[in-house]
Design a protein around this motif. Structure first.
Motif, PDB file in Angstrom:
ATOM      1  N   GLU A 119       0.779  -1.139   0.154  1.00  0.00           N
ATOM      2  CA  GLU A 119      -0.001   0.064   0.060  1.00  0.00           C
ATOM      3  C   GLU A 119       0.715   1.033   0.114  1.00  0.00           C
ATOM      4  OE1 GLU A 119      -3.512  -0.073  -0.525  1.00  0.00           O
ATOM      5  OE2 GLU A 119      -3.103  -2.185  -0.640  1.00  0.00           O
ATOM      6  N   LYS A 120       2.323   1.173  -0.098  1.00  0.00           N
ATOM      7  CA  LYS A 120       3.150   2.390  -0.439  1.00  0.00           C
ATOM      8  C   LYS A 120       3.585   2.738  -1.552  1.00  0.00           C
ATOM      9  CE  LYS A 120       7.171   4.275   1.801  1.00  0.00           C
ATOM     10  NZ  LYS A 120       8.465   4.028   0.842  1.00  0.00           N
ATOM     11  N   PRO A 121       3.213   3.765  -2.427  1.00  0.00           N
ATOM     12  CA  PRO A 121       3.685   3.873  -3.687  1.00  0.00           C
ATOM     13  C   PRO A 121       4.992   4.175  -3.706  1.00  0.00           C
ATOM     14  CG  PRO A 121       2.656   6.240  -2.868  1.00  0.00           C
ATOM     15  CD  PRO A 121       2.666   4.961  -1.738  1.00  0.00           C
ATOM     16  N   ILE A 122       5.839   3.375  -4.736  1.00  0.00           N
ATOM     17  CA  ILE A 122       7.201   3.299  -4.960  1.00  0.00           C
ATOM     18  C   ILE A 122       7.562   3.708  -6.210  1.00  0.00           C
ATOM     19  CG2 ILE A 122       7.617   1.577  -3.094  1.00  0.00           C
ATOM     20  CD1 ILE A 122       7.949  -0.384  -5.613  1.00  0.00           C
ATOM     21  N   SER A 123       6.800   3.781  -7.495  1.00  0.00           N
ATOM     22  CA  SER A 123       6.994   4.279  -8.619  1.00  0.00           C
ATOM     23  C   SER A 123       5.787   4.997  -9.488  1.00  0.00           C
ATOM     24  CB  SER A 123       7.865   3.308  -9.671  1.00  0.00           C
ATOM     25  OG  SER A 123       6.918   2.080  -9.967  1.00  0.00           O
ATOM     26  N   VAL A 124       5.846   5.834 -10.377  1.00  0.00           N
ATOM     27  CA  VAL A 124       4.848   6.322 -11.366  1.00  0.00           C
ATOM     28  C   VAL A 124       5.261   6.092 -12.505  1.00  0.00           C
ATOM     29  CG1 VAL A 124       3.529   8.163 -11.693  1.00  0.00           C
ATOM     30  CG2 VAL A 124       4.408   8.021  -9.502  1.00  0.00           C
ATOM     31  N   GLN A 125       4.322   5.458 -13.171  1.00  0.00           N
ATOM     32  CA  GLN A 125       4.485   5.146 -14.686  1.00  0.00           C
ATOM     33  C   GLN A 125       3.532   5.985 -15.490  1.00  0.00           C
ATOM     34  OE1 GLN A 125       6.869   2.989 -16.092  1.00  0.00           O
ATOM     35  NE2 GLN A 125       7.483   2.785 -14.068  1.00  0.00           N
ATOM     36  N   LEU A 126       4.168   6.899 -16.432  1.00  0.00           N
ATOM     37  CA  LEU A 126       3.361   7.598 -17.166  1.00  0.00           C
ATOM     38  C   LEU A 126       3.087   6.790 -18.650  1.00  0.00           C
ATOM     39  CD1 LEU A 126       4.496   9.989 -15.551  1.00  0.00           C
ATOM     40  CD2 LEU A 126       4.679  11.145 -17.626  1.00  0.00           C
ATOM     41  N   PRO A 127       2.255   7.091 -19.380  1.00  0.00           N
ATOM     42  CA  PRO A 127       1.987   6.502 -20.730  1.00  0.00           C
ATOM     43  C   PRO A 127       3.315   6.560 -21.502  1.00  0.00           C
ATOM     44  CG  PRO A 127       0.344   8.129 -20.337  1.00  0.00           C
ATOM     45  CD  PRO A 127       1.242   8.051 -19.238  1.00  0.00           C
ATOM     46  N   ASP A 128       3.400   5.365 -22.406  1.00  0.00           N
ATOM     47  CA  ASP A 128       4.696   5.585 -23.069  1.00  0.00           C
ATOM     48  C   ASP A 128       4.871   6.622 -24.178  1.00  0.00           C
ATOM     49  OD1 ASP A 128       5.412   3.233 -21.979  1.00  0.00           O
ATOM     50  OD2 ASP A 128       4.760   1.721 -23.373  1.00  0.00           O
ATOM     51  N   GLN A 129       3.647   6.882 -24.675  1.00  0.00           N
ATOM     52  CA  GLN A 129       3.608   8.194 -25.761  1.00  0.00           C
ATOM     53  C   GLN A 129       2.691   9.240 -25.330  1.00  0.00           C
ATOM     54  OE1 GLN A 129       3.104   6.095 -29.469  1.00  0.00           O
ATOM     55  NE2 GLN A 129       4.859   5.061 -29.559  1.00  0.00           N
ATOM     56  N   ILE A 130       3.088  10.556 -25.512  1.00  0.00           N
ATOM     57  CA  ILE A 130       2.202  11.587 -25.410  1.00  0.00           C
ATOM     58  C   ILE A 130       2.190  12.340 -26.514  1.00  0.00           C
ATOM     59  CG2 ILE A 130       2.630  11.772 -22.982  1.00  0.00           C
ATOM     60  CD1 ILE A 130       4.047  14.209 -23.747  1.00  0.00           C
ATOM     61  N   GLU A 131       1.098  13.144 -26.650  1.00  0.00           N
ATOM     62  CA  GLU A 131       1.102  14.298 -27.734  1.00  0.00           C
ATOM     63  C   GLU A 131       1.569  15.644 -27.195  1.00  0.00           C
ATOM     64  OE1 GLU A 131      -2.779  16.072 -30.088  1.00  0.00           O
ATOM     65  OE2 GLU A 131      -2.726  13.648 -30.110  1.00  0.00           O
ATOM     66  N   ALA A 132       2.477  16.068 -27.986  1.00  0.00           N
ATOM     67  CA  ALA A 132       2.807  17.717 -27.697  1.00  0.00           C
ATOM     68  C   ALA A 132       2.980  18.388 -28.695  1.00  0.00           C
ATOM     69  CB  ALA A 132       4.330  17.405 -27.007  1.00  0.00           C
ATOM     70  N   GLU A 133       3.010  19.898 -28.687  1.00  0.00           N
ATOM     71  CA  GLU A 133       3.008  20.830 -29.720  1.00  0.00           C
ATOM     72  C   GLU A 133       4.584  21.349 -29.955  1.00  0.00           C
ATOM     73  OE1 GLU A 133       0.984  24.887 -31.085  1.00  0.00           O
ATOM     74  OE2 GLU A 133      -0.041  23.628 -29.877  1.00  0.00           O
ATOM     75  N   ILE A 134       4.949  21.602 -31.011  1.00  0.00           N
ATOM     76  CA  ILE A 134       6.242  21.979 -31.195  1.00  0.00           C
ATOM     77  C   ILE A 134       5.986  23.715 -31.222  1.00  0.00           C
ATOM     78  CG2 ILE A 134       8.288  22.545 -32.812  1.00  0.00           C
ATOM     79  CD1 ILE A 134       8.254  19.552 -32.071  1.00  0.00           C
ATOM     80  N   VAL A 135       6.805  24.367 -30.185  1.00  0.00           N
ATOM     81  CA  VAL A 135       6.688  26.076 -30.309  1.00  0.00           C
ATOM     82  C   VAL A 135       7.897  26.365 -31.052  1.00  0.00           C
ATOM     83  CG1 VAL A 135       5.476  25.781 -28.115  1.00  0.00           C
ATOM     84  CG2 VAL A 135       8.005  25.611 -27.749  1.00  0.00           C
ATOM     85  N   GLU A 136       8.946  25.639 -30.912  1.00  0.00           N
ATOM     86  CA  GLU A 136      10.165  26.293 -31.742  1.00  0.00           C
ATOM     87  C   GLU A 136      10.853  25.208 -32.393  1.00  0.00           C
ATOM     88  OE1 GLU A 136      14.382  27.920 -30.208  1.00  0.00           O
ATOM     89  OE2 GLU A 136      12.529  28.502 -29.003  1.00  0.00           O
ATOM     90  N   ALA A 137      11.163  25.624 -33.790  1.00  0.00           N
ATOM     91  CA  ALA A 137      12.051  24.313 -34.561  1.00  0.00           C
ATOM     92  C   ALA A 137      12.854  25.252 -35.347  1.00  0.00           C
ATOM     93  CB  ALA A 137      10.900  23.661 -35.371  1.00  0.00           C
TER      94      ALA A 137
END
Length: 186
Positions: A119-137
């Motif tokens: 019952e004690k949290p030891i790690s957090v897993q995010l989704p493998d892929q996320i969607e993001a926006e390019i602000v500078e290229a």
């Protein structure tokens, strides 16, 4: 659950020397003289130490079973992150260093998996892929076609990734969270 030293796989959680260790890498070695062994690189889930251990096939080690639970990220307060249990709506506050470098990809309302041990949290897993926006290229450098050319770009969360030349500012892309690589257009 006890397992043999040669049955250890990356991602396993082991109870070794009174601590919880996550297996990062393994290498099976069969020297010309003597018995085969498994060279295991592990990271301590409590304090972040790393170690290399040799396990022979005769050795046994305790494999720990973790409970996973679905949580939703709510907000950050300094170095503390607040998550909500999706079943009973209870909130839990955890330190940001539990996520490591992936904390930069955390978005409001994102669903994450918490791994719990007793019952004690030891790690957090995010989704493998996320969607993001390019602000500078950066602009494309002409004539740079001898190899697969990529250019640096900055995402809306401030993370720098390498993207193909046809990607420009304002484009939404899919990024691999843990490898920090461009996957495709959104």
């Amino acid at each position: 659950m006890k397992i043999s030293g040669v049955d250890i796989r990356p991602g396993n959680i082991l109870d070794y020397e009174n601590g919880l260790w996550k297996v990062a890498k393994i290498q099976h070695t069969q020297p010309g003289k003597g018995g085969a062994y498994m060279q295991v690189e592990m990271k301590n889930l409590v304090d972040g130490r790393k170690t290399n251990v040799r396990f022979r096939s005769a050795d046994s080690v305790e494999k720990v079973r973790l409970d996973t639970k679905e949580f939703q990220y709510l907000f950050a307060d300094g170095d503390l992150l607040t998550f909500m249990d999706k079943e009973n709506y209870e909130q839990i506050t955890l330190p940001a260093d539990l996520l490591g470098d992936a904390v930069e990809f955390l978005q409001d309302g994102m669903d994450v998996q918490l791994e719990l041990y007793e019952e004690k949290p030891i790690s957090v897993q995010l989704p493998d892929q996320i969607e993001a926006e390019i602000v500078e290229a950066d602009a494309v450098v002409k004539g740079q076609t001898a190899s697969s050319s990529y250019k640096p770009a900055v995402l809306d969360n401030g993370v720098r990734v390498m993207v193909p030349p046809f990607i420009s500012a304002g484009t939404r892309i899919i990024v691999d969270v843990y490898a920090r690589e461009y996957v495709g257009k959104a």
